[in-house]
Design a protein around this motif. Structure first.
Motif, short mmCIF file in Angstrom:
data_model
loop_
_atom_site.label_atom_id
_atom_site.label_comp_id
_atom_site.label_asym_id
_atom_site.label_seq_id
_atom_site.Cartn_x
_atom_site.Cartn_y
_atom_site.Cartn_z
N ALA A 46 6.32 8.82 -4.19
CA ALA A 46 6.49 9.47 -5.49
C ALA A 46 5.80 8.64 -6.57
CB ALA A 46 7.97 9.63 -5.82
N ILE A 47 5.45 9.32 -7.64
CA ILE A 47 4.86 8.66 -8.81
C ILE A 47 5.85 8.72 -9.96
CG2 ILE A 47 3.09 8.89 -10.60
CD1 ILE A 47 1.10 9.66 -8.52
N SER A 48 6.04 7.60 -10.62
CA SER A 48 6.90 7.55 -11.81
C SER A 48 6.02 7.64 -13.05
CB SER A 48 7.71 6.24 -11.83
OG SER A 48 8.38 6.11 -13.06
N ARG A 49 6.25 8.70 -13.82
CA ARG A 49 5.48 8.84 -15.06
C ARG A 49 5.96 7.85 -16.11
NH1 ARG A 49 6.85 14.13 -13.52
NH2 ARG A 49 5.10 15.43 -12.86
N ASP A 50 7.24 7.47 -16.02
CA ASP A 50 7.81 6.59 -17.04
C ASP A 50 7.18 5.20 -17.01
OD1 ASP A 50 9.44 8.61 -17.89
OD2 ASP A 50 11.18 7.96 -16.73
N ASN A 51 6.99 4.66 -15.80
CA ASN A 51 6.44 3.30 -15.73
C ASN A 51 5.08 3.23 -15.04
OD1 ASN A 51 7.10 3.62 -13.01
ND2 ASN A 51 9.00 2.46 -13.21
N ASN A 52 4.46 4.40 -14.77
CA ASN A 52 3.11 4.46 -14.21
C ASN A 52 2.99 3.69 -12.90
OD1 ASN A 52 0.45 5.48 -14.36
ND2 ASN A 52 -0.30 3.52 -15.11
N LYS A 53 3.95 3.92 -12.00
CA LYS A 53 3.92 3.26 -10.70
C LYS A 53 4.06 4.27 -9.59
CE LYS A 53 5.64 -1.26 -12.17
NZ LYS A 53 6.67 -2.31 -11.95
N VAL A 54 3.56 3.91 -8.42
CA VAL A 54 3.71 4.75 -7.24
C VAL A 54 4.53 3.97 -6.21
CG1 VAL A 54 1.53 3.91 -6.22
CG2 VAL A 54 2.48 6.10 -5.49
N VAL A 55 5.40 4.67 -5.50
CA VAL A 55 6.23 4.06 -4.47
C VAL A 55 5.60 4.37 -3.11
CG1 VAL A 55 8.51 3.98 -3.40
CG2 VAL A 55 8.30 4.30 -5.86
#
Length: 426
Positions: free
Chosen positions: A371-380
């Motif tokens: 998943a991609i987090s839009r809040d912190n611009n990171k991908v898991v």
């Protein structure tokens, strides 16, 4: 439309004692909230709160259960970061845990007893908050974790499951009496090889119907030199399994041990060799869930021509089809499909030399972006059969990886709490 909500408000005098005359003179007014505003408010509430609103009136109940309202609620959910669903299971239970993506703290947990399932359990990907779990010869179950409900009774067994239940020896041949696939007359049909077969679960983007698509290799392949695969589809509203033609897949078999990916109304598989093992002639199989038609295409141009299938990653990332290749230098490059312009866009790359310390030293298997987090611009990032998750900063100049989560789970998937309902006729 939702019935308007009227709020009555009174103005009370400051003095506790007041005459009857004054009481009669109290002002009373009402505030009427328009229907569309109320719907806009309600769709932003948690699923369980919305479910309780069904008790307000029959009108509200019928409105909340409509596909249109459910679609608007899901669209709002998808505008935010997804939750993460961790699935773990033992011999007699299966547990679903909803976790916050930023903190990984548990928000909801659901444990189901499954004494009736014998053997290994398989889990599908999430589709609109719905997930399926099933055994090799045990009925498929569809649940919505947000409402903690099993939406429909256990599904009837697929022909493929019945064959394996009645004839577990893969060397046996059986007569399949009900096969009406246009490619086949009534001929002896070899038992399908299903050890590493998983079905795809997706949604018809035209009708809104949910469908299970079980594409599997015929085993042994040598018994039918032309036809390599067979496919059964279950429409949750029709409530029956049926065969669909796999003629476009003649001479092609799916790569074993892969879970098909659903994106933009289609399911995707990679091809393997005659035994379902990785091949350097890898193709992409596409199944349109609405038309129920297959096609075989070449892998995108950024994939090496002779790349082995086990070095190619395939997944749904943020609602888009994502494909990657693990190169010989242990670098993995990720691209996703931009449907609006029918092009591929490079999104990021990772160095497995930097992540292997969290994945048991493994650098020979491609990672899967979860998943991609839009809040912190990171991908898991995840790796099959490994308990750890790693996050990666998507800043182009960053090479920083962190251990995101470590613990036991059978599957982790992005998840949006949903009002999804299945309108089955059974």
């Amino acid at each position: 439309m939702m019935a308007s909500m009227v709020i009555y408000q009174r103005s009370f005098p400051m003095k506790q004692r007041e005459t009857k005359r004054r009481r009669k003179g109290r002002r009373e007014w009402k505030i009427e909230i328009p229907n569309d505003v109320m719907e806009e408010i309600v769709k932003r509430l948690p699923v369980r709160s919305i479910m309780r609103f069904q008790a307000v009136s029959k009108h509200w109940e019928s409105m909340i259960k409509t596909r249109d309202f459910g679609a608007r609620h899901m669209a709002h959910q998808r505008s935010k970061d997804p939750k993460l669903m961790f699935v773990s299971y033992g011999q007699y239970h299966i547990r679903f845990e909803q976790r916050d993506m930023e903190t990984t703290s548990i928000e909801e947990s659901l444990c189901l007893k499954i004494e009736e399932i014998k053997g290994a359990i398989a889990i599908s990907e999430c589709c609109d908050g719905l997930v399926c779990f099933y055994g090799l010869t045990d009925a498929v179950r569809v649940i919505n974790m947000a409402t903690e409900t099993s939406l429909v009774p256990p599904l009837p067994l697929a022909k493929f499951q019945q064959l394996h239940k009645d004839h577990p020896d893969p060397d046996l041949e059986v007569e399949m009496e009900d096969v009406t696939d246009e490619d086949d007359d009534l001929h002896p049909v070899p038992v399908p090889f299903i050890l590493f077969t998983r079905f795809g679960f997706g949604k018809d983007r035209v009708t809104g119907r949910y469908k299970i698509v079980w594409l599997y290799n015929i085993y042994p392949a040598t018994l039918n030199k032309k036809k390599k695969t067979r496919c059964e589809v279950f429409d949750l509203e029709e409530w029956r399994w049926r065969f669909v033609t796999t003629r476009p897949l003649d001479h092609h078999q799916i790569l074993s041990n892969q879970r098909p990916s659903f994106a933009n109304g289609s399911l995707y598989w990679l091809t393997g060799d005659e035994r379902g093992y990785p091949s350097t002639q890898t193709k992409l199989i596409v199944f349109d869930i609405h038309t129920e038609m297959f096609q075989v295409t070449s892998t995108p141009p950024f994939i090496t021509t002779d790349a082995s299938g086990d070095k190619i990653g395939l997944c749904n990332l943020d609602g888009r089809l994502c494909i990657s290749e693990l190169k010989g230098d242990r670098k993995q490059e990720f691209w996703w499909r931009v449907e609006e312009c029918n092009k591929w866009e490079r999104i990021f790359s990772v160095d497995l030399n930097s992540t292997s310390c969290w994945f048991g030293g493994i650098t020979s298997q491609p990672l899967t972006p979860l998943a991609i987090s839009r809040d912190n611009n990171k991908v898991v990032l995840s790796l099959t059969y490994q308990g750890s998750l790693v996050d990666f900063d998507l800043d182009p100049d960053s090479t920083v990886y962190h251990l995101y989560y470590s613990g036991y789970y059978g599957l982790a998937v992005p998840y949006f709490p949903s009002l999804s309902l299945v309108h089955a006729t059974f």
